[in-house]
Write a protein that holds these residues in place. Structure first.
Motif, PDB file in Angstrom:
ATOM      1  N   UNK A   1       0.809  -0.743  -0.206  1.00 48.47           N
ATOM      2  CA  UNK A   1      -0.458  -0.018  -0.245  1.00 48.47           C
ATOM      3  C   UNK A   1       0.349   0.998   0.229  1.00 48.47           C
ATOM      4  N   UNK A   2       0.983   2.209  -0.867  1.00 50.43           N
ATOM      5  CA  UNK A   2       1.249   3.153  -1.010  1.00 50.43           C
ATOM      6  C   UNK A   2       0.557   4.714  -0.703  1.00 50.43           C
ATOM      7  N   UNK A   3      -0.561   4.616  -0.246  1.00 47.78           N
ATOM      8  CA  UNK A   3      -0.992   5.678   0.214  1.00 47.78           C
ATOM      9  C   UNK A   3      -2.150   5.985   1.780  1.00 47.78           C
ATOM     10  N   UNK A   4      -2.543   6.569   1.807  1.00 46.16           N
ATOM     11  CA  UNK A   4      -3.583   6.187   3.717  1.00 46.16           C
ATOM     12  C   UNK A   4      -5.329   5.651   2.672  1.00 46.16           C
ATOM     13  N   UNK A   5      -5.418   5.170   3.013  1.00 47.84           N
ATOM     14  CA  UNK A   5      -7.146   5.456   2.952  1.00 47.84           C
ATOM     15  C   UNK A   5      -7.786   5.447   3.705  1.00 47.84           C
ATOM     16  N   UNK A   6      -7.968   6.163   4.176  1.00 51.39           N
ATOM     17  CA  UNK A   6      -9.349   6.363   4.585  1.00 51.39           C
ATOM     18  C   UNK A   6     -10.365   5.841   4.666  1.00 51.39           C
ATOM     19  N   UNK A  15     -10.804  11.697   9.675  1.00 53.33           N
ATOM     20  CA  UNK A  15     -10.580  10.407   9.284  1.00 53.33           C
ATOM     21  C   UNK A  15      -9.440   9.323   9.822  1.00 53.33           C
ATOM     22  N   UNK A  16      -9.642   8.511  10.128  1.00 59.83           N
ATOM     23  CA  UNK A  16      -9.648   7.376  10.323  1.00 59.83           C
ATOM     24  C   UNK A  16      -8.954   5.843  10.146  1.00 59.83           C
ATOM     25  N   UNK A  17      -7.703   5.819   9.142  1.00 59.25           N
ATOM     26  CA  UNK A  17      -7.856   5.536   8.215  1.00 59.25           C
ATOM     27  C   UNK A  17      -6.349   4.339   8.292  1.00 59.25           C
ATOM     28  N   UNK A  18      -5.808   3.470   6.510  1.00 63.07           N
ATOM     29  CA  UNK A  18      -5.399   3.094   7.212  1.00 63.07           C
ATOM     30  C   UNK A  18      -3.369   3.622   6.581  1.00 63.07           C
ATOM     31  N   UNK A  19      -2.483   3.658   7.020  1.00 66.18           N
ATOM     32  CA  UNK A  19      -1.202   4.320   6.713  1.00 66.18           C
ATOM     33  C   UNK A  19      -0.380   3.345   5.815  1.00 66.18           C
ATOM     34  N   UNK A  31      -5.286  14.843   2.978  1.00 65.64           N
ATOM     35  CA  UNK A  31      -3.885  14.229   3.889  1.00 65.64           C
ATOM     36  C   UNK A  31      -3.928  13.297   5.443  1.00 65.64           C
ATOM     37  N   UNK A  32      -3.209  12.395   4.819  1.00 65.71           N
ATOM     38  CA  UNK A  32      -2.091  11.548   5.705  1.00 65.71           C
ATOM     39  C   UNK A  32      -1.572  12.839   6.992  1.00 65.71           C
ATOM     40  N   UNK A  39      -0.253   9.677  18.365  1.00 63.89           N
ATOM     41  CA  UNK A  39      -0.334  10.478  18.517  1.00 63.89           C
ATOM     42  C   UNK A  39      -1.044  10.513  19.922  1.00 63.89           C
ATOM     43  N   UNK A  40      -1.248   9.008  20.788  1.00 65.73           N
ATOM     44  CA  UNK A  40      -1.532   8.626  22.009  1.00 65.73           C
ATOM     45  C   UNK A  40      -3.166   8.430  21.691  1.00 65.73           C
ATOM     46  N   UNK A  41      -3.768   8.523  20.361  1.00 69.83           N
ATOM     47  CA  UNK A  41      -5.115   8.292  20.227  1.00 69.83           C
ATOM     48  C   UNK A  41      -5.813   8.901  20.032  1.00 69.83           C
ATOM     49  N   UNK A  42      -5.166  11.041  20.147  1.00 67.68           N
ATOM     50  CA  UNK A  42      -5.884  12.121  20.567  1.00 67.68           C
ATOM     51  C   UNK A  42      -6.903  12.178  19.835  1.00 67.68           C
ATOM     52  N   UNK A  43      -6.623  12.006  18.129  1.00 69.60           N
ATOM     53  CA  UNK A  43      -8.029  11.578  17.085  1.00 69.60           C
ATOM     54  C   UNK A  43      -9.010  10.908  17.567  1.00 69.60           C
ATOM     55  N   UNK A  44      -9.021   9.834  18.237  1.00 63.51           N
ATOM     56  CA  UNK A  44      -9.864   9.016  18.271  1.00 63.51           C
ATOM     57  C   UNK A  44     -11.658   9.582  19.202  1.00 63.51           C
ATOM     58  N   UNK A  45     -10.438  10.596  20.013  1.00 60.14           N
ATOM     59  CA  UNK A  45     -11.583  10.696  21.725  1.00 60.14           C
ATOM     60  C   UNK A  45     -12.770  11.453  21.060  1.00 60.14           C
TER      61      UNK A  45
END
Length: 163
Positions: A1-6, A15-19, A31-32, A39-45
């Protein structure tokens, strides 16, 4: 995989996705940004502002695409989200985390011992309203406060303080 996948979008277009390396990460449109672990899961909060079941349903539907490289299940993702939010010391997110713990306690797909332990850690916090601490106390006291596990050393003093 060469791109971020939201895979799962938040309401703020993040978004949350795969790097590209297969880790779970977060980004904004086009933008990933960073892995969740970095990021200490902050994006999930912000997901904690929603119902736990709704979030688990959304993540479960696409979980196979995450690949389980760094977080094995949607439930573990929720647990890590709660753990990091609670540990942040940020009152708003600590309250949200406590709310998710109460919801986890009502579900069969979370380990009761782990939920009770987390609830027990939250009991002494003055950040939480008394009523929320009472609800957490009920979680801790379920099944005699440890499900018969002798290794669990529940916060008896915290439980007694609220009575």
């Amino acid at each position: 995989m060469s791109e971020w996948v939201p895979l799962v979008y938040r309401s703020d277009s993040a978004w949350i996705g795969v790097m590209p390396d297969g880790q779970i990460g977060s980004g904004v449109e086009g933008e990933g940004r960073a892995s969740l672990k970095q990021s200490n899961f902050i994006a999930m909060w912000p997901f904690m502002e929603r119902d736990l079941s709704e979030c688990l349903d959304r993540f479960t539907k696409v979980w196979a695409q995450f690949g389980g490289v760094d977080v094995p299940t949607p439930q573990k993702l929720a647990e890590l989200t709660v753990e990091t939010a609670w540990g942040s010391g940020r009152q708003y997110w600590m309250r949200c985390a406590a709310g998710w713990v109460l919801q986890m306690a009502e579900r069969m797909d979370f380990e009761p011992h782990d939920v009770r332990r987390t609830a027990g850690q939250m009991l002494r916090s003055q950040v939480l309203a008394t009523e929320l601490r009472r609800e957490l106390r009920r979680v801790v006291q379920r099944d005699e406060g440890g499900g018969g596990d002798p290794s669990w050393n529940g916060p008896r003093g915290a439980v007694e303080e609220l009575e």
